[in-house]
Design a protein around this motif. Structure first.
Motif, PDB file in Angstrom:
ATOM      1  N   THR A   1      37.173  43.296  31.845  1.00 39.42           N
ATOM      2  CA  THR A   1      38.000  42.396  32.814  1.00 39.42           C
ATOM      3  C   THR A   1      38.328  41.093  32.493  1.00 39.42           C
ATOM      4  O   THR A   1      38.023  40.831  31.256  1.00 39.42           O
TER       5      THR A   1
ATOM      6  N   ASP B   1      45.514  44.658  30.002  1.00 42.42           N
ATOM      7  CA  ASP B   1      45.551  44.648  31.597  1.00 42.42           C
ATOM      8  C   ASP B   1      47.057  44.742  31.981  1.00 42.42           C
ATOM      9  O   ASP B   1      47.550  43.557  32.432  1.00 42.42           O
TER      10      ASP B   1
ATOM     11  N   LEU C   1      41.591  43.931  35.934  1.00 38.67           N
ATOM     12  CA  LEU C   1      40.434  44.974  35.291  1.00 38.67           C
ATOM     13  C   LEU C   1      41.240  46.110  34.552  1.00 38.67           C
ATOM     14  O   LEU C   1      42.489  46.333  34.922  1.00 38.67           O
TER      15      LEU C   1
ATOM     16  N   ASP D   1      41.806  49.670  33.771  1.00 37.80           N
ATOM     17  CA  ASP D   1      41.188  50.860  34.024  1.00 37.80           C
ATOM     18  C   ASP D   1      42.258  51.943  33.959  1.00 37.80           C
ATOM     19  O   ASP D   1      43.423  51.626  33.314  1.00 37.80           O
TER      20      ASP D   1
END
Length: 201
Positions: free
Chosen positions: A167, A173, A179, A181
């Motif tokens: 994070t 990002d 986050l 992902d």
């Protein structure tokens, strides 16, 4: 004091830009970039970009900047340029995980206020190097390592940090939600498969 302020203003000119970043664009405005605990920037600031002015003739060397500029959620950004820069220049935009983008043709800086809107047409960027989303043209995202192309070199660091659910306000990002992902992997993968790269004079 009033005279002093007038003199300061006369020593500079304004460059007003409209630009949208693919990673933050939500179809109408831009989301605010997040860090691990919330908004990275105050107020209406979505993120920051780097603005440079480059000479209009080869080798197109940098003439002014780099300037770190706030870009708002509505795509507006304003840079203060020294008044001594009065020729025509390319406007170059850089961002922590977006493709370096130049404006289409050198813009005259003869006046005190210049405006340029990247979002109205692909042709506003040199080489038509923008992406159409919901009626606006946006700067391509996914260049995490800032080498000028979206490829496996960008996928690897995103994949690594995605694996540990990292994070923060990080280049990996790509969608700016704080986050790292699968949502970041998808955007890099899409532009990588299209071999998106910077296009410069």
């Amino acid at each position: 004091t009033e005279d002093y302020n007038v003199n300061i203003l006369s020593l500079s000119k304004s460059l007003n830009l409209t630009v949208y970043l693919e990673g933050l664009f939500n179809g109408s405005t831009m989301n605010k970039a997040q860090n691990a605990t919330g908004n990275q920037f105050p107020g209406l600031v979505a993120d920051q970009i780097i603005v440079e002015l480059h000479n209009s003739t080869s080798p197109y060397a940098i003439a002014a900047g780099p300037y770190t500029v706030n870009v708002n959620t509505d795509g507006t950004a304003s840079a203060t340029i020294p008044a001594s820069f009065g020729a025509s220049y390319y406007i170059v935009l850089k961002h922590r995980n977006s493709i370096e983008t130049w404006n289409a043709t050198p813009l005259s800086f003869a006046g005190s206020t210049m405006s340029y809107n990247f979002s109205t047409a692909a042709e506003q960027a040199f080489g038509n190097n923008q992406k159409l989303i919901s009626g606006k043209y946006v700067i391509f995202g996914g260049d995490v390592n800032q080498d000028g192309i979206v490829d496996s070199g960008d996928m690897a660091p995103v994949d690594n940090l995605s694996g540990v659910a990292a994070t923060g306000y990080l280049p990996e990002d790509t969608n700016g939600d704080g986050l790292i992902d699968s949502g970041d992997m998808a955007s890099v993968d899409n532009n990588s498969s299209s071999a998106i790269a910077k296009i410069v004079p």
